[in-house]
Design an enzyme around this catalytic site. Structure first.
Site: not given
Ligand code: DX5
Ligand code: ZN
Length: 221
Positions: A72, A14, A74, A178, A39, A41, A143, A43
């Site tokens: 992903h 990620s 969010m 994740d 991956h 992310d 998650m 947001m």
């Molecule tokens: C959190 C993200 C993850 C994040 C995980 O909201 O969806 O993908 O990058 O990070 P680590 O592996 O550092 O917990």
């Molecule tokens: Zn993620």
């Protein structure tokens, strides 16, 4: 650039913990470790209390990488933005059940757009919420932290839901996990049936990313 077929363990870095000013270089490094996916992310500062990247950045990164882009989302309105992410070049879209008005319809639309589809559930969301739509997905994301930030502590109770999801989807659907994945937590989630291991901090906080990816792979054996 597709999701690998089920039956293999995949470590999926990620980029949330990568250097955002050098994203193309960071992705090239993990590509040289032989991963198949990265991956991304996304947001929106609304569904989660943080803001990251969106389609314009992803479209630029697309030119620099042959990895499958596992996005992903969010974000509060995944159906509204799905096409924009496909146009930017993602290969897989995961959206959250907590904000999906008609998840089955969105999964169908993603397939029509030519990408694979995933549904995600937060630590506090019961598996029952995705029971009807999980079998329509190519990958289900569980998650193991509250979404929004990297480097948080793994939540063992949330991980237990992986076993329930595996019972619902059978062996032919990938289960991605994740949040807080590292060589210590990997054996736990793999024993529950996860095969797609997202890791941010455990990879990008290390100077040798290839060794960090291999350490997770070894822990999954
Ligand atoms: C959190 C993200 C993850 C994040 C995980 O909201 O969806 O993908 O990058 O990070 P680590 O592996 O550092 O917990
Ligand atoms: Zn993620």
């Amino acid at each position: 650039m597709q999701l690998p077929k089920p039956g293999t363990i995949e470590v999926v870095p990620s980029i949330l913990s990568a250097d955002f000013a050098r994203l193309a270089d960071e992705i090239a490094q993990i590509e040289s470790a032989g991963v198949s996916m990265v991956h991304l992310d996304v947001m929106d500062g609304h569904f989660v209390p943080n803001i990251t990247i969106g389609p314009p950045v992803i479209a630029k990164l697309r030119r620099y990488s042959n990895l499958a882009f596992d996005s992903h989302l969010m974000i509060s309105e995944p159906a509204r933005y799905a096409e924009r992410f496909v146009e930017a070049g993602v290969n897989h879209i995961t959206f959250h059940i907590e904000v999906a008005d008609d998840p089955a319809e969105l999964i169908d639309r993603l397939h029509e757009l030519g990408v694979t589809a995933g549904i995600c559930l937060n630590p506090d969301t019961p598996v029952e919420a995705i029971e009807a739509v999980a079998p329509l997905c190519d990958m289900v994301l569980v998650m193991t932290v509250h979404p929004g930030f990297g480097a948080q502590e793994f939540m063992p109770k949330a991980a237990k839901k992986i076993s329930q999801v595996r019972k619902i989807v059978g062996p032919e659907t990938r289960i991605e996990v994740d949040g807080g994945i590292d060589p210590q937590t990997t054996p736990i989630v793999v024993s529950y049936g996860a095969d797609t291991l997202v890791a941010g901090h455990a990879i990008f906080s290390k100077s040798d990313r290839i060794a960090a990816i291999n350490a997770i792979r070894d822990a999954a054996k």
